[in-house]
Design a protein around this motif. Sequence first.
Motif, PDB file in Angstrom:
ATOM      1  N   LEU A 180       0.684  -1.203  -0.065  1.00  0.00           N
ATOM      2  CA  LEU A 180      -0.235  -0.095   0.293  1.00  0.00           C
ATOM      3  C   LEU A 180       0.770   1.263   0.137  1.00  0.00           C
ATOM      4  CD1 LEU A 180      -2.776   1.474   0.539  1.00  0.00           C
ATOM      5  CD2 LEU A 180      -2.324   1.257   2.424  1.00  0.00           C
ATOM      6  N   ILE A 181       1.893   1.079   0.677  1.00  0.00           N
ATOM      7  CA  ILE A 181       3.084   2.933   0.954  1.00  0.00           C
ATOM      8  C   ILE A 181       3.242   2.489  -0.508  1.00  0.00           C
ATOM      9  CG2 ILE A 181       4.787   4.015   1.661  1.00  0.00           C
ATOM     10  CD1 ILE A 181       4.057   1.565   4.674  1.00  0.00           C
ATOM     11  N   VAL A 182       4.081   2.182  -1.152  1.00  0.00           N
ATOM     12  CA  VAL A 182       4.136   1.939  -2.210  1.00  0.00           C
ATOM     13  C   VAL A 182       3.907   2.632  -3.367  1.00  0.00           C
ATOM     14  CG1 VAL A 182       5.701   0.067  -4.429  1.00  0.00           C
ATOM     15  CG2 VAL A 182       6.801   0.395  -1.973  1.00  0.00           C
ATOM     16  N   ALA A 183       2.748   1.284  -3.406  1.00  0.00           N
ATOM     17  CA  ALA A 183       1.433   2.088  -4.447  1.00  0.00           C
ATOM     18  C   ALA A 183       0.893   3.625  -4.226  1.00  0.00           C
ATOM     19  CB  ALA A 183       0.474   0.995  -4.839  1.00  0.00           C
ATOM     20  N   SER A 184       0.896   4.583  -2.833  1.00  0.00           N
ATOM     21  CA  SER A 184       0.220   4.850  -2.511  1.00  0.00           C
ATOM     22  C   SER A 184       1.776   6.608  -2.661  1.00  0.00           C
ATOM     23  CB  SER A 184      -0.175   5.343  -1.144  1.00  0.00           C
ATOM     24  OG  SER A 184      -1.112   4.715  -1.098  1.00  0.00           O
ATOM     25  N   VAL A 185       2.711   6.527  -2.445  1.00  0.00           N
ATOM     26  CA  VAL A 185       3.735   7.266  -2.828  1.00  0.00           C
ATOM     27  C   VAL A 185       4.308   7.255  -3.416  1.00  0.00           C
ATOM     28  CG1 VAL A 185       5.810   8.298  -1.642  1.00  0.00           C
ATOM     29  CG2 VAL A 185       3.551   7.459   0.081  1.00  0.00           C
ATOM     30  N   ALA A 186       3.715   7.347  -4.701  1.00  0.00           N
ATOM     31  CA  ALA A 186       4.566   7.425  -5.913  1.00  0.00           C
ATOM     32  C   ALA A 186       5.962   8.350  -6.345  1.00  0.00           C
ATOM     33  CB  ALA A 186       3.871   8.403  -7.061  1.00  0.00           C
ATOM     34  N   ASP A 187       6.723   8.927  -5.209  1.00  0.00           N
ATOM     35  CA  ASP A 187       7.490   9.772  -4.816  1.00  0.00           C
ATOM     36  C   ASP A 187       7.903   9.878  -3.929  1.00  0.00           C
ATOM     37  OD1 ASP A 187      10.284  10.655  -5.814  1.00  0.00           O
ATOM     38  OD2 ASP A 187       8.987  12.692  -6.423  1.00  0.00           O
ATOM     39  N   ILE A 188       9.009   9.525  -3.586  1.00  0.00           N
ATOM     40  CA  ILE A 188       9.767   9.990  -1.829  1.00  0.00           C
ATOM     41  C   ILE A 188       9.941  11.097  -1.822  1.00  0.00           C
ATOM     42  CG2 ILE A 188      11.316   9.175  -2.215  1.00  0.00           C
ATOM     43  CD1 ILE A 188       8.617   8.061   1.273  1.00  0.00           C
ATOM     44  N   GLY A 189      11.004  11.760  -2.933  1.00  0.00           N
ATOM     45  CA  GLY A 189      11.324  12.770  -3.115  1.00  0.00           C
ATOM     46  C   GLY A 189      10.843  14.270  -2.919  1.00  0.00           C
ATOM     47  N   SER A 190       9.175  13.733  -2.938  1.00  0.00           N
ATOM     48  CA  SER A 190       8.322  15.134  -2.730  1.00  0.00           C
ATOM     49  C   SER A 190       8.106  15.464  -0.890  1.00  0.00           C
ATOM     50  CB  SER A 190       7.638  14.461  -3.683  1.00  0.00           C
ATOM     51  OG  SER A 190       5.998  14.008  -2.657  1.00  0.00           O
ATOM     52  N   PHE A 191       9.059  14.519  -0.620  1.00  0.00           N
ATOM     53  CA  PHE A 191       8.621  14.686   0.941  1.00  0.00           C
ATOM     54  C   PHE A 191       9.916  15.104   1.881  1.00  0.00           C
ATOM     55  CE2 PHE A 191       5.523  11.265   0.434  1.00  0.00           C
ATOM     56  CZ  PHE A 191       4.242  11.947   0.702  1.00  0.00           C
ATOM     57  N   ILE A 214      10.447   3.923   7.440  1.00  0.00           N
ATOM     58  CA  ILE A 214       9.802   3.501   5.759  1.00  0.00           C
ATOM     59  C   ILE A 214      10.264   4.823   5.238  1.00  0.00           C
ATOM     60  CG2 ILE A 214       7.823   4.257   4.613  1.00  0.00           C
ATOM     61  CD1 ILE A 214       6.198   2.280   6.570  1.00  0.00           C
ATOM     62  N   TRP A 215      10.568   6.112   5.642  1.00  0.00           N
ATOM     63  CA  TRP A 215      10.773   7.250   4.472  1.00  0.00           C
ATOM     64  C   TRP A 215      12.757   7.534   3.728  1.00  0.00           C
ATOM     65  CZ3 TRP A 215      14.656  11.013   5.075  1.00  0.00           C
ATOM     66  CH2 TRP A 215      14.730  12.409   4.198  1.00  0.00           C
ATOM     67  N   ALA A 216      13.363   6.979   5.168  1.00  0.00           N
ATOM     68  CA  ALA A 216      14.721   6.607   4.769  1.00  0.00           C
ATOM     69  C   ALA A 216      15.172   5.660   4.338  1.00  0.00           C
ATOM     70  CB  ALA A 216      15.088   6.520   7.072  1.00  0.00           C
ATOM     71  N   LEU A 217      14.236   4.349   4.132  1.00  0.00           N
ATOM     72  CA  LEU A 217      14.275   2.999   3.433  1.00  0.00           C
ATOM     73  C   LEU A 217      14.262   3.444   2.134  1.00  0.00           C
ATOM     74  CD1 LEU A 217      13.877  -0.329   5.525  1.00  0.00           C
ATOM     75  CD2 LEU A 217      15.497   1.188   5.580  1.00  0.00           C
ATOM     76  N   LEU A 218      13.376   4.300   1.639  1.00  0.00           N
ATOM     77  CA  LEU A 218      12.731   4.969   0.496  1.00  0.00           C
ATOM     78  C   LEU A 218      13.778   6.029  -0.242  1.00  0.00           C
ATOM     79  CD1 LEU A 218       8.677   4.512   0.846  1.00  0.00           C
ATOM     80  CD2 LEU A 218       9.883   2.742  -0.273  1.00  0.00           C
ATOM     81  N   SER A 219      13.826   6.357   1.125  1.00  0.00           N
ATOM     82  CA  SER A 219      15.396   7.499   0.255  1.00  0.00           C
ATOM     83  C   SER A 219      16.227   7.233   0.271  1.00  0.00           C
ATOM     84  CB  SER A 219      15.121   9.014   1.545  1.00  0.00           C
ATOM     85  OG  SER A 219      13.881   9.452   1.386  1.00  0.00           O
ATOM     86  N   ARG A 220      16.304   6.183   0.831  1.00  0.00           N
ATOM     87  CA  ARG A 220      18.230   5.347   0.537  1.00  0.00           C
ATOM     88  C   ARG A 220      18.754   4.489  -0.024  1.00  0.00           C
ATOM     89  NH1 ARG A 220      19.314   7.093   6.807  1.00  0.00           N
ATOM     90  NH2 ARG A 220      18.789   9.414   7.323  1.00  0.00           N
ATOM     91  N   LYS A 221      17.571   3.758   0.026  1.00  0.00           N
ATOM     92  CA  LYS A 221      18.069   2.265  -0.860  1.00  0.00           C
ATOM     93  C   LYS A 221      18.243   1.293   0.002  1.00  0.00           C
ATOM     94  CE  LYS A 221      15.590   3.900  -4.810  1.00  0.00           C
ATOM     95  NZ  LYS A 221      13.909   3.691  -5.119  1.00  0.00           N
TER      96      LYS A 221
END
Length: 343
Positions: free
Chosen positions: A226-237, A323-330
């Motif tokens: 759900l998070i991956v589908a909802s957050v199209a671009d984590i860089g927008s945060f 979650i933000w940290a993991l998606l931002s830093r891969k």
Amino acid sequence: MKASIIGLDIAKSVFQAHGADANGKCVFKRKLGRSEISAFFAKLDPCEVVLEACGSAHYWARVISRIGHDVRLVPPDRVKSFVKKGKKNDAVDAAAICMAATHPDTMCVPIKSEEQQGVLSLHSTRALLVKQQTMLSNALRALASEFGLIAPLGTRHLPELMAKIETSADLPAAMKQSAMLLFEHYEKVAQSIDALEVQIRARAKSDEDARRLMTIPGVGPITASLIVASVADIGSFASARHFAAWLGLVPRQHSTGGKTRLGRITKTGNRQIRTLLVLGATAMLHRAHKWDSAAGQWLCELMARRPRRLATVALANKMARIIWALLSRKEIYRPAGVSVSAG
């Protein structure tokens, strides 16, 4: 005159366009039918088109983008503050969309792809069926209690309750028939939920970002998908706190005169993600003493001085930031430190 920005108020059949120049002055107002949208924007020179992020907004954003325009989506709460008081109509809404888009503090909503919306349709259907499942379970229990029959809490005890109803010789036939209809409907809904969850888990396992999120304690395949589908671009945060605030997991502030006053969480943003994170945090609360990391030690210390529900929300907030940290830093989740065993 040429418009540099166009605010488009979308609806089911009748749309309203508001064109403005670089200085914000209105150059045209146009009411459009649904079938006229593509032809209207095809005749215009490429410009910025702004829509309110509401129902069908992502579809129309993709349609207008393919024509060659730069499309942006603005949150509805930002648009509302620019609507003139006492003047609520489509033309005013379109003008408010233009003004909201030009404000420097406005954060735009990333446009979702068809694939992302397809995954979200699985989640929204599952959420609806889960509500119906709860309604059917409560209705069946209420019906049985009117005739003196009860069962322990939990859906796994419903077959036991149905067995009592079927074997009871004193119950009216009409009541048994009603209970059977409710239980059959409940089982069909449960089967549909299981089928949807199989699809969601399969998609989560095949997605790299979802697999990365599932390394976080308390985050399963449904939450990750759900998070991956909802957050199209984590860089927008801009930061982890901005992401947690978008989910409504940060305290509401009412500060003045240099005194900071924090209240309950805002509960804004994506309610479904927030609910799943709180449920995941609740599960981790029961195994906090076995959570062998610095986060586990922090949670144990928090529960020792704060109510459990407050600790649950605080952990959900921390999970959102992770979650933000993991998606931002891969990266994947790596527990830091080792907690001291409590008791």
